[in-house]
Design a protein around this motif. Structure first.
Motif, PDB file in Angstrom:
ATOM      1  N   CYS A 172       0.815  -1.216   0.000  1.00  0.00           N
ATOM      2  CA  CYS A 172       0.000   0.000   0.000  1.00  0.00           C
ATOM      3  C   CYS A 172       0.846   1.261   0.000  1.00  0.00           C
ATOM      4  N   GLU A 175      -4.770  -8.342  -4.197  1.00  0.00           N
ATOM      5  CA  GLU A 175      -5.140  -6.937  -4.402  1.00  0.00           C
ATOM      6  C   GLU A 175      -3.932  -6.008  -4.379  1.00  0.00           C
ATOM      7  N   LYS A 196      -3.680  -2.960  -7.030  1.00  0.00           N
ATOM      8  CA  LYS A 196      -3.800  -1.575  -6.592  1.00  0.00           C
ATOM      9  C   LYS A 196      -2.578  -0.756  -7.003  1.00  0.00           C
TER      10      LYS A 196
END
Length: 431
Positions: free
Chosen positions: A18, A58, A62
């Protein structure tokens, strides 16, 4: 302590996934092939597993979308845990929902229908060996990892019993006999799920058959050899002895999870599996050291079967092939994500550029031993022109269950049936 390390590893992966990107981020590759004004949507079919949940997949999605703001990638996964990614893809193809990009393990099931896009050599200049997995000279799958198979064992138990790693098949049988004489089940095995047992049979075929004849799969598909040949029957007899003599008698009702837990609860001394199980060594609490040795053949234990069958493929009908290729390249080459991906199961890289990540003691032991091994493909997942014809893997699964559970089974007759299945599959391909 190992549970704490696993938690730290998972948190590191998720947080890193992230994090913001830097100016040299390979995720930006492919931008030159994408019209910034065009809104692009891709579907990405993944192989969801307990150790690889949707949240894990993910992360690269992302990150790629951050550097390609006009691209949206939708993740598609199996509807339930008892459906394999291969069968899920077959269903998606049949219902007109075949994804743009997908995790692929059995391309032979899709190539003959023209469902997969062939990559040009220039598309794969980041892969170390593009000769692996070719179908009639073309690559349809970009591998993203290498895995190895062998025997994992309890080092402390071996030391207490005065046992050593075997150097050939005769020593391996003697080792099993010695453990059994001590009142311990030598090998942890469960066939309830229908697939763990095939690893054992496949590794035996790799070390006994493919060591001497690495082109055996191609020869079978050319009709030059057969499954019921004496050298294959000999391997099947070994498999029957190993599974029926040295595993728990209740193997038919034991799941994969239970067989792994039995080993880490010290109810068994060994289990036979692929290197992805290193994640279990981190995940499951235990206070003994795990070791690894290759499946021995008659002469030595110097051959290591490897899996190179799994990777990413692209639909031949995708509306955005260049964007899809850019995503595949990013998935395999982005240093940050590649490290996270390989670390998840202590995998081996397949790219020209080395990928560095924190390795467990077991992973480093396997890597060091591999330097002296001959590498051959894992039989069950041979790639390219050597791959088992469509439908034969399913037959192999059921056949190996029967061989592991039926004491009266005639293994030669079973292999003759597999030859008949090959004839059916071959006829279907040539219609």
């Amino acid at each position: 302590m190992k549970r704490l390390l696993l938690i730290i590893t998972i948190m590191t992966v998720i947080l890193a996934g992230c994090s913001g990107q830097n100016n040299n981020d390979p995720a930006t590759k492919g931008n030159e092939n994408v019209d910034k004004q065009e809104q692009v949507k891709l579907t990405f079919a993944v192989n969801e597993q307990p150790q690889l949940p949707i949240e894990f997949w993910e992360i690269p999605v992302k990150k790629f979308m951050e550097s390609h703001p006009n691209v949206t990638i939708e993740i598609v996964s199996q509807p339930s845990s008892n459906i394999s990614s291969r069968d899920h893809l077959k269903t998606l193809l049949a219902t007109g929902k075949f994804p743009d990009v997908m995790v692929m393990t059995s391309p032979g099931d899709f190539i003959n229908s023209g469902s997969l896009l062939a990559f040009d050599e220039a598309d794969l200049d980041y892969i170390a060996d593009t000769s692996v997995g070719k179908f009639e000279g073309k690559n349809y799958v970009v591998p993203y990892k290498k895995q190895v198979g062998g025997v994992f064992y309890n080092k402390d138990m071996f030391e207490e019993m005065g046992l050593q790693e075997p150097e050939n098949w005769e020593e391996f049988i003697a080792l099993n006999e010695a453990i059994k004489a001590k009142g311990t089940t030598p090998i942890s095995l469960g066939v309830k799920d229908g697939w763990p047992q095939l690893i054992t049979m496949s590794l035996l075929l790799s070390t006994d058959l493919l060591t001497d004849d690495p082109d055996w799969g191609k020869k079978r598909n050319a009709g030059e050899v057969a499954f019921a040949d004496d050298n294959v029957v000999k391997v099947a007899e070994k498999y029957k002895k190993l599974t029926q003599s040295f595993t728990d008698e209740s193997r038919s009702s034991i799941s994969y999870t239970q067989m792994i837990e039995a080993f880490y609860n010290e109810q068994t001394a060994m289990y036979i599996m692929g290197s992805w199980t290193q994640a279990d060594d981190i995940r499951l609490e235990h206070d003994f050291e795990v070791g690894f040795f290759p499946m021995p053949n008659d002469n030595d234990a110097n051959t290591i079967p490897v899996w190179l069958n799994e990777g990413l493929a692209i639909s031949a009908d995708t509306k955005h092939p260049e964007v899809a290729k850019a995503f595949v390249e990013f998935f395999v080459t982005d240093p940050e994500w590649a490290a996270q991906f390989l670390q998840s199961e202590m995998l081996f890289p397949v790219t020209k550029e080395e990928v560095e990540y924190d390795k467990s003691d077991l992973r480093m032991e396997i890597e060091e031993k591999m330097k002296g091994y001959k590498q051959v493909e894992n039989f069950y997942d041979m790639t390219g022109d050597a791959a088992l014809l469509p439908g034969l893997q399913s037959f192999f699964d059921k056949m190996t269950v029967r061989m592991a559970t039926d004491p009266n089974i005639d293994v030669k007759k079973e292999l003759e049936l597999m030859d008949k299945e090959w004839e059916k599959a071959n006829n279907n391909l040539n219609r």
